[in-house]
Design a protein around this motif. Sequence first.
Motif, PDB file in Angstrom:
ATOM      1  N   UNK A  37       1.024  -0.832  -0.101  1.00  0.00           N
ATOM      2  CA  UNK A  37       0.084   0.093   0.438  1.00  0.00           C
ATOM      3  C   UNK A  37       1.220   1.381   0.331  1.00  0.00           C
ATOM      4  N   UNK A  38       1.858   0.999   1.038  1.00  0.00           N
ATOM      5  CA  UNK A  38       3.048   2.431   0.722  1.00  0.00           C
ATOM      6  C   UNK A  38       3.620   2.794  -0.544  1.00  0.00           C
ATOM      7  N   UNK A  39       4.443   1.623  -1.274  1.00  0.00           N
ATOM      8  CA  UNK A  39       4.900   2.012  -2.321  1.00  0.00           C
ATOM      9  C   UNK A  39       3.283   2.540  -4.121  1.00  0.00           C
ATOM     10  N   UNK A  40       2.151   2.541  -2.874  1.00  0.00           N
ATOM     11  CA  UNK A  40       0.889   1.837  -4.352  1.00  0.00           C
ATOM     12  C   UNK A  40       0.342   3.602  -3.954  1.00  0.00           C
ATOM     13  N   UNK A  41       0.887   4.211  -2.881  1.00  0.00           N
ATOM     14  CA  UNK A  41      -0.045   5.094  -2.482  1.00  0.00           C
ATOM     15  C   UNK A  41       1.140   6.306  -2.252  1.00  0.00           C
ATOM     16  N   UNK A  42       2.429   6.155  -2.055  1.00  0.00           N
ATOM     17  CA  UNK A  42       2.900   6.832  -1.948  1.00  0.00           C
ATOM     18  C   UNK A  42       3.410   7.908  -3.535  1.00  0.00           C
ATOM     19  N   UNK A  43       2.603   9.657  -3.433  1.00  0.00           N
ATOM     20  CA  UNK A  43       3.287  10.292  -4.439  1.00  0.00           C
ATOM     21  C   UNK A  43       4.101  10.398  -5.331  1.00  0.00           C
ATOM     22  N   UNK A  44       5.307  10.443  -4.249  1.00  0.00           N
ATOM     23  CA  UNK A  44       6.607  10.306  -5.036  1.00  0.00           C
ATOM     24  C   UNK A  44       7.089   9.080  -5.597  1.00  0.00           C
ATOM     25  N   UNK A  45       6.592   8.144  -5.640  1.00  0.00           N
ATOM     26  CA  UNK A  45       6.504   6.991  -6.526  1.00  0.00           C
ATOM     27  C   UNK A  45       5.464   7.248  -7.785  1.00  0.00           C
ATOM     28  N   UNK A  46       4.905   7.567  -7.571  1.00  0.00           N
ATOM     29  CA  UNK A  46       3.831   7.845  -8.815  1.00  0.00           C
ATOM     30  C   UNK A  46       4.842   8.796  -9.916  1.00  0.00           C
ATOM     31  N   UNK A  47       4.268   8.322 -11.177  1.00  0.00           N
ATOM     32  CA  UNK A  47       5.044   9.315 -12.473  1.00  0.00           C
ATOM     33  C   UNK A  47       4.647  10.125 -12.237  1.00  0.00           C
ATOM     34  N   UNK A  48       5.355  11.476 -12.425  1.00  0.00           N
ATOM     35  CA  UNK A  48       4.950  12.997 -12.890  1.00  0.00           C
ATOM     36  C   UNK A  48       4.886  13.025 -14.049  1.00  0.00           C
ATOM     37  N   UNK A  49       3.285  14.002 -13.929  1.00  0.00           N
ATOM     38  CA  UNK A  49       2.867  14.256 -15.657  1.00  0.00           C
ATOM     39  C   UNK A  49       3.838  15.458 -16.386  1.00  0.00           C
ATOM     40  N   UNK A  50       4.656  15.237 -17.147  1.00  0.00           N
ATOM     41  CA  UNK A  50       5.185  16.501 -17.997  1.00  0.00           C
ATOM     42  C   UNK A  50       4.143  17.022 -18.777  1.00  0.00           C
ATOM     43  N   UNK A  51       4.689  18.419 -19.433  1.00  0.00           N
ATOM     44  CA  UNK A  51       3.713  19.153 -20.417  1.00  0.00           C
ATOM     45  C   UNK A  51       3.758  17.969 -21.366  1.00  0.00           C
ATOM     46  N   UNK A  52       2.704  18.876 -21.686  1.00  0.00           N
ATOM     47  CA  UNK A  52       2.467  17.973 -23.714  1.00  0.00           C
ATOM     48  C   UNK A  52       3.120  18.411 -23.889  1.00  0.00           C
ATOM     49  N   UNK A  53       3.440  17.171 -24.841  1.00  0.00           N
ATOM     50  CA  UNK A  53       4.543  17.748 -25.879  1.00  0.00           C
ATOM     51  C   UNK A  53       4.787  18.901 -26.948  1.00  0.00           C
ATOM     52  N   UNK A  54       3.211  19.770 -27.772  1.00  0.00           N
ATOM     53  CA  UNK A  54       3.268  20.168 -27.849  1.00  0.00           C
ATOM     54  C   UNK A  54       2.312  20.814 -27.564  1.00  0.00           C
ATOM     55  N   UNK A  55       2.861  22.432 -27.455  1.00  0.00           N
ATOM     56  CA  UNK A  55       1.970  23.813 -26.489  1.00  0.00           C
ATOM     57  C   UNK A  55       1.815  24.822 -27.536  1.00  0.00           C
ATOM     58  N   UNK A  56       0.273  25.593 -27.048  1.00  0.00           N
ATOM     59  CA  UNK A  56       0.809  26.965 -27.716  1.00  0.00           C
ATOM     60  C   UNK A  56       1.093  28.098 -27.096  1.00  0.00           C
ATOM     61  N   UNK A  57       1.804  28.486 -27.723  1.00  0.00           N
ATOM     62  CA  UNK A  57       2.765  29.319 -27.117  1.00  0.00           C
ATOM     63  C   UNK A  57       2.099  30.797 -27.966  1.00  0.00           C
ATOM     64  N   UNK A  58       2.216  31.533 -28.924  1.00  0.00           N
ATOM     65  CA  UNK A  58       1.705  32.598 -29.361  1.00  0.00           C
ATOM     66  C   UNK A  58       1.223  32.333 -30.318  1.00  0.00           C
ATOM     67  N   UNK A  59       0.838  33.792 -31.221  1.00  0.00           N
ATOM     68  CA  UNK A  59      -0.191  33.211 -32.758  1.00  0.00           C
ATOM     69  C   UNK A  59       1.179  34.340 -33.986  1.00  0.00           C
ATOM     70  N   UNK A  60       1.051  33.909 -34.540  1.00  0.00           N
ATOM     71  CA  UNK A  60       2.006  34.624 -35.619  1.00  0.00           C
ATOM     72  C   UNK A  60       2.460  36.162 -35.377  1.00  0.00           C
ATOM     73  N   UNK A  61       1.183  36.748 -35.333  1.00  0.00           N
ATOM     74  CA  UNK A  61       0.707  37.704 -34.848  1.00  0.00           C
ATOM     75  C   UNK A  61       1.385  38.504 -33.763  1.00  0.00           C
TER      76      UNK A  61
END
Length: 183
Positions: A37-61
Amino acid sequence: MEQEDRPPQPERRGFLKKAGAALIGGLTVLFPVAAGLAVFTDPLRRRQSRPSDAIQVTSLHALPEDGVPRKFPVITSHTDAWNKHPVVPVGAVYLRRTGEKRVQAFNVVCPHAGCFVDYKPAKKGFLCPCHNSTFALDGRISDPKSPSPRGLDELEVEIRNGTEIWVNFQNFRAGGAKKIPLS
Ligand code: FES
Protein backbone atom coordinates in the motif's frame (compact mmCIF):
# COMPACT_ATOMS: atom_id res chain seq x y z
CA MET A 1 5.24 -11.58 46.03
CA GLU A 2 4.66 -15.38 46.20
CA GLN A 3 2.20 -15.21 43.33
CA GLU A 4 4.79 -13.50 41.08
CA ASP A 5 7.24 -16.41 41.57
CA ARG A 6 4.73 -19.10 40.68
CA PRO A 7 4.93 -20.59 37.12
CA PRO A 8 1.97 -19.58 34.88
CA GLN A 9 -1.10 -21.80 35.04
CA PRO A 10 -1.66 -24.19 32.04
CA GLU A 11 -4.73 -22.23 30.81
CA ARG A 12 -2.72 -18.99 30.95
CA ARG A 13 0.19 -20.58 29.05
CA GLY A 14 -2.23 -21.83 26.38
CA PHE A 15 -3.75 -18.39 26.00
CA LEU A 16 -0.34 -16.73 25.70
CA LYS A 17 0.76 -19.25 23.07
CA LYS A 18 -2.39 -18.66 21.01
CA ALA A 19 -2.11 -14.88 21.34
CA GLY A 20 1.55 -14.98 20.30
CA ALA A 21 0.78 -17.18 17.28
CA ALA A 22 -2.09 -14.90 16.25
CA LEU A 23 0.12 -11.83 16.57
CA ILE A 24 2.91 -13.35 14.46
CA GLY A 25 0.40 -14.59 11.87
CA GLY A 26 -1.21 -11.15 11.70
CA LEU A 27 2.11 -9.41 11.27
CA THR A 28 3.13 -11.88 8.56
CA VAL A 29 0.04 -10.96 6.56
CA LEU A 30 -0.10 -7.26 7.40
CA PHE A 31 3.51 -6.35 6.69
CA PRO A 32 3.52 -7.15 2.95
CA VAL A 33 0.06 -5.59 2.54
CA ALA A 34 1.17 -2.38 4.29
CA ALA A 35 4.40 -2.26 2.28
CA GLY A 36 2.44 -2.72 -0.95
CA LEU A 37 0.00 0.00 0.00
CA ALA A 38 2.82 2.40 0.85
CA VAL A 39 4.39 1.83 -2.54
CA PHE A 40 1.07 2.24 -4.32
CA THR A 41 -0.10 5.35 -2.52
CA ASP A 42 3.18 7.25 -2.07
CA PRO A 43 2.80 10.19 -4.46
CA LEU A 44 6.56 10.53 -4.86
CA ARG A 45 6.64 7.09 -6.42
CA ARG A 46 3.97 7.93 -8.93
CA ARG A 47 5.15 9.05 -12.31
CA GLN A 48 5.00 12.81 -12.50
CA SER A 49 3.23 14.08 -15.52
CA ARG A 50 5.25 16.22 -17.85
CA PRO A 51 3.96 19.04 -19.98
CA SER A 52 2.28 17.82 -23.11
CA ASP A 53 4.58 17.70 -26.12
CA ALA A 54 3.10 20.55 -28.15
CA ILE A 55 2.16 23.73 -26.33
CA GLN A 56 0.51 26.76 -27.89
CA VAL A 57 2.87 29.65 -27.20
CA THR A 58 1.45 32.55 -29.18
CA SER A 59 0.19 33.45 -32.65
CA LEU A 60 1.89 34.65 -35.81
CA HIS A 61 0.48 38.17 -35.20
CA ALA A 62 2.82 38.52 -32.21
CA LEU A 63 5.96 38.05 -34.31
CA PRO A 64 7.55 40.82 -36.38
CA GLU A 65 7.81 40.02 -40.07
CA ASP A 66 11.45 41.09 -40.27
CA GLY A 67 12.64 37.98 -38.41
CA VAL A 68 13.62 39.70 -35.16
CA PRO A 69 13.25 37.17 -32.32
CA ARG A 70 10.77 37.63 -29.51
CA LYS A 71 10.86 35.87 -26.18
CA PHE A 72 7.75 34.08 -24.87
CA PRO A 73 7.03 32.11 -21.72
CA VAL A 74 5.88 28.55 -22.21
CA ILE A 75 2.87 27.99 -20.01
CA THR A 76 0.97 24.77 -19.51
CA SER A 77 -0.75 22.67 -16.90
CA HIS A 78 1.55 20.51 -14.85
CA THR A 79 1.03 17.72 -12.35
CA ASP A 80 3.65 17.14 -9.68
CA ALA A 81 3.72 14.48 -6.99
CA TRP A 82 0.71 15.87 -5.12
CA ASN A 83 -1.10 18.53 -7.14
CA LYS A 84 -2.29 19.50 -10.57
CA HIS A 85 -1.28 23.08 -11.37
CA PRO A 86 -3.49 24.38 -14.18
CA VAL A 87 -1.25 27.26 -15.31
CA VAL A 88 2.48 26.96 -14.78
CA PRO A 89 5.42 28.46 -16.67
CA VAL A 90 7.66 25.55 -17.64
CA GLY A 91 10.25 27.51 -19.59
CA ALA A 92 10.68 30.13 -22.27
CA VAL A 93 11.49 30.27 -25.96
CA TYR A 94 12.72 32.69 -28.56
CA LEU A 95 10.56 32.67 -31.68
CA ARG A 96 11.38 34.31 -34.99
CA ARG A 97 9.75 34.29 -38.37
CA THR A 98 11.71 32.69 -41.16
CA GLY A 99 8.86 32.97 -43.69
CA GLU A 100 5.26 34.06 -43.97
CA LYS A 101 4.06 30.93 -42.20
CA ARG A 102 7.38 29.62 -40.94
CA VAL A 103 8.79 30.08 -37.46
CA GLN A 104 12.01 29.01 -35.78
CA ALA A 105 12.05 28.34 -32.02
CA PHE A 106 14.91 28.07 -29.54
CA ASN A 107 14.93 27.17 -25.89
CA VAL A 108 16.26 30.25 -24.03
CA VAL A 109 18.57 28.10 -21.91
CA CYS A 110 22.25 28.29 -22.82
CA PRO A 111 23.63 24.83 -23.66
CA HIS A 112 26.88 25.62 -21.81
CA ALA A 113 25.71 25.70 -18.20
CA GLY A 114 22.04 26.61 -18.20
CA CYS A 115 21.88 30.42 -17.97
CA PHE A 116 19.24 32.28 -19.97
CA VAL A 117 20.53 33.92 -23.14
CA ASP A 118 19.55 37.47 -24.11
CA TYR A 119 18.76 38.75 -27.55
CA LYS A 120 21.02 41.71 -28.45
CA PRO A 121 19.44 43.76 -31.25
CA ALA A 122 22.67 45.74 -31.86
CA LYS A 123 24.58 42.51 -32.48
CA LYS A 124 21.66 40.80 -34.24
CA GLY A 125 22.28 37.73 -32.17
CA PHE A 126 22.07 36.13 -28.74
CA LEU A 127 24.50 36.56 -25.87
CA CYS A 128 24.76 34.48 -22.76
CA PRO A 129 25.57 36.79 -19.83
CA CYS A 130 27.24 34.08 -17.77
CA HIS A 131 30.32 33.19 -19.85
CA ASN A 132 29.78 35.23 -23.02
CA SER A 133 28.76 32.56 -25.48
CA THR A 134 27.34 34.22 -28.58
CA PHE A 135 24.81 32.78 -31.00
CA ALA A 136 23.66 33.95 -34.40
CA LEU A 137 19.99 34.51 -35.25
CA ASP A 138 19.76 30.94 -36.53
CA GLY A 139 21.07 29.63 -33.20
CA ARG A 140 24.55 28.65 -34.35
CA ILE A 141 27.60 29.66 -32.31
CA SER A 142 28.83 32.91 -33.78
CA ASP A 143 32.10 33.39 -31.89
CA PRO A 144 34.32 30.28 -31.90
CA LYS A 145 35.68 31.31 -28.50
CA SER A 146 32.23 30.76 -26.98
CA PRO A 147 32.42 28.11 -24.28
CA SER A 148 29.06 26.65 -25.26
CA PRO A 149 29.64 23.18 -26.74
CA ARG A 150 26.73 23.55 -29.20
CA GLY A 151 24.36 26.09 -30.67
CA LEU A 152 21.04 27.05 -29.12
CA ASP A 153 18.64 24.15 -28.79
CA GLU A 154 16.11 24.39 -31.59
CA LEU A 155 12.58 23.16 -30.94
CA GLU A 156 9.97 21.78 -33.33
CA VAL A 157 7.30 24.27 -34.30
CA GLU A 158 3.89 23.73 -35.87
CA ILE A 159 1.50 26.37 -37.20
CA ARG A 160 -2.07 25.30 -36.50
CA ASN A 161 -5.31 26.86 -37.69
CA GLY A 162 -3.43 29.33 -39.85
CA THR A 163 -1.91 31.44 -37.07
CA GLU A 164 -1.40 29.49 -33.84
CA ILE A 165 2.22 28.75 -32.97
CA TRP A 166 2.64 25.41 -31.20
CA VAL A 167 6.05 24.45 -29.87
CA ASN A 168 7.24 21.01 -28.91
CA PHE A 169 8.87 22.28 -25.74
CA GLN A 170 11.81 20.36 -24.36
CA ASN A 171 14.80 20.95 -22.13
CA PHE A 172 18.17 19.44 -22.94
CA ARG A 173 21.21 18.43 -20.96
CA ALA A 174 23.73 21.27 -20.70
CA GLY A 175 27.48 20.95 -21.09
CA GLY A 176 27.81 18.52 -23.99
CA ALA A 177 28.05 18.71 -27.74
CA LYS A 178 25.10 16.32 -28.12
CA LYS A 179 21.53 17.53 -27.74
CA ILE A 180 20.19 15.06 -25.18
CA PRO A 181 16.58 15.62 -23.99
CA LEU A 182 15.99 15.70 -20.25
CA SER A 183 13.26 13.28 -19.24
S1 FES B 1 26.10 29.36 -19.28
FE1 FES B 1 26.05 30.38 -21.15
S2 FES B 1 28.12 30.67 -21.64
FE2 FES B 1 28.16 29.61 -19.80
